[in-house]
Design an enzyme around this catalytic site. Structure first.
Site, PDB file in Angstrom:
ATOM      1  NE  ARG A 119       7.227   9.194  -0.735  1.00 55.31           N
ATOM      2  CZ  ARG A 119       6.082   8.490  -1.085  1.00 55.31           C
ATOM      3  NH1 ARG A 119       5.802   7.716  -1.978  1.00 55.31           N
ATOM      4  NH2 ARG A 119       5.071   8.794   0.031  1.00 55.31           N
ATOM      5  CE  LYS A 148       2.851  11.966   0.232  1.00 53.35           C
ATOM      6  NZ  LYS A 148       1.786  12.041  -0.780  1.00 53.35           N
ATOM      7  CD  GLU A 190       1.111  10.406  -9.355  1.00 51.49           C
ATOM      8  OE1 GLU A 190       1.255   9.593  -8.521  1.00 51.49           O
ATOM      9  OE2 GLU A 190       1.359  11.349  -9.237  1.00 51.49           O
TER      10      GLU A 190
END
Ligand code: PMP
Length: 285
Positions: free
Chosen positions: A52, A151, A184
């Protein structure tokens, strides 16, 4: 005793772990990161986290100055050097030192920082009682802005939401997408249970592709709990039988109140508790 911190290409003492004020990670929040758990001396889902990280870096056109196997070894070495058997790793790659302009390509070399430390968790009683959350006015980043799957070190979108939650006396903020679907929480993914089926918004609704989320989906399938990824609205959350959040730090934690509505019977439900137990067993296996 201070920690050993990985900085660029080696371990240094905590007091020597310093970065330049010209680092674009500081000047612009330009960089990417991961938060990873260590359970019983094992780095949890290490490859998934690193994959990721490299994807996030690719999207922001950041070249991580080492390949994945080398970075993996650096993380392992940092965990070992600090004798962490149960803890938390913060892996950060900043754009590095540049000038005061925005152009990231003028930064010579990305800076790699690895911190392995103990972790402070939600108090145990919150896992028993469940969280109170609120919908916040701040929407999740539009996918044509910074994609929420990246991220990045630029967490102001999430921090805005967190401020709104804290001001309202709630533990977490629920963010929606630009078109009104559930995205989220400020630092966790969202699941609900309705009539025995587990639902979670697709990542494309505007969330991070959470590693804990992926593990929980896998465990639910093993447990033969039906799981459906689909867009959810506020209505779906308010009327759910159960509601829980997933994330590296929180693991699996029940939500019992949202925007003044009591969720289910006001206690973390049976599927939430079962998945929390399964997650604990999986993490410590
Ligand atoms: N969404 C956001 C915005 C996050 O920062 C995180 C990580 N804390 C998550 C979801 C959960 O992802 P993971 O399970 O990989 O920790």
């Amino acid at each position: 005793m201070g920690l050993k911190i990985w900085l660029d290409d080696k371990l240094v003492n905590q007091e020597d772990a310093k970065v330049s004020v010209f680092d674009h990670g500081l000047l612009y929040g330009d960089g990417v990161f991961e938060g990873i758990r260590v359970y019983g001396g094992k780095i949890f889902e290490h490859d998934a986290h690193l994959e990721r990280l490299y994807k996030s870096a690719k999207v922001i056109r950041l070249t991580i100055p080492m390949d994945l196997p080398t970075l993996k070894k650096a993380v392992e070495e940092t965990v070992r050097a600090n004798q962490i058997t149960d803890g938390y790793i913060r892996l950060v790659v900043t754009r590095g030192v540049g000038d005061l302009g925005l152009n990231p390509f003028l930064c010579k070399r990305a800076c790699v920082i690895i911190i392995a430390d103990k972790i402070r968790l939600y108090p145990a009683e919150l896992y028993e009682k469940g969280l109170k959350v609120i919908s916040v006015p701040t929407i999740r980043n539009h996918p044509m802005s910074i994609p929420p799957q990246v991220k990045s070190l630029n967490y102001l979108n999430n921090i805005f939401a967190k401020i709104e939650a804290v001001d309202a006396g709630a533990s977490e903020a629920i963010l929606y997408s630009h078109d009104g679907y559930v995205a989220e929480a400020s630092g966790d993914n969202i699941f609900i249970v309705s009539e025995g089926t587990l639902y979670t918004p697709p990542v494309q609704a505007g969330s991070l592709d959470g590693i804990t989320r992926r593990v929980v989906i896998k465990l639910a399938r093993e447990e033969r709990i039906p799981i459906i990824e689909k867009n959810l609205t506020r209505f779906d959350l308010y009327t759910a039988d159960e509601f829980f959040l997933t994330g590296t730090a929180a693991e699996v934690i029940g939500v019992v109140e949202m925007d003044g509505r009591i969720i289910g019977d006001g206690k973390p439900g049976p599927i939430t508790r079962r998945l929390r137990e399964k997650f604990y067993a999986y993490a410590h296996a």
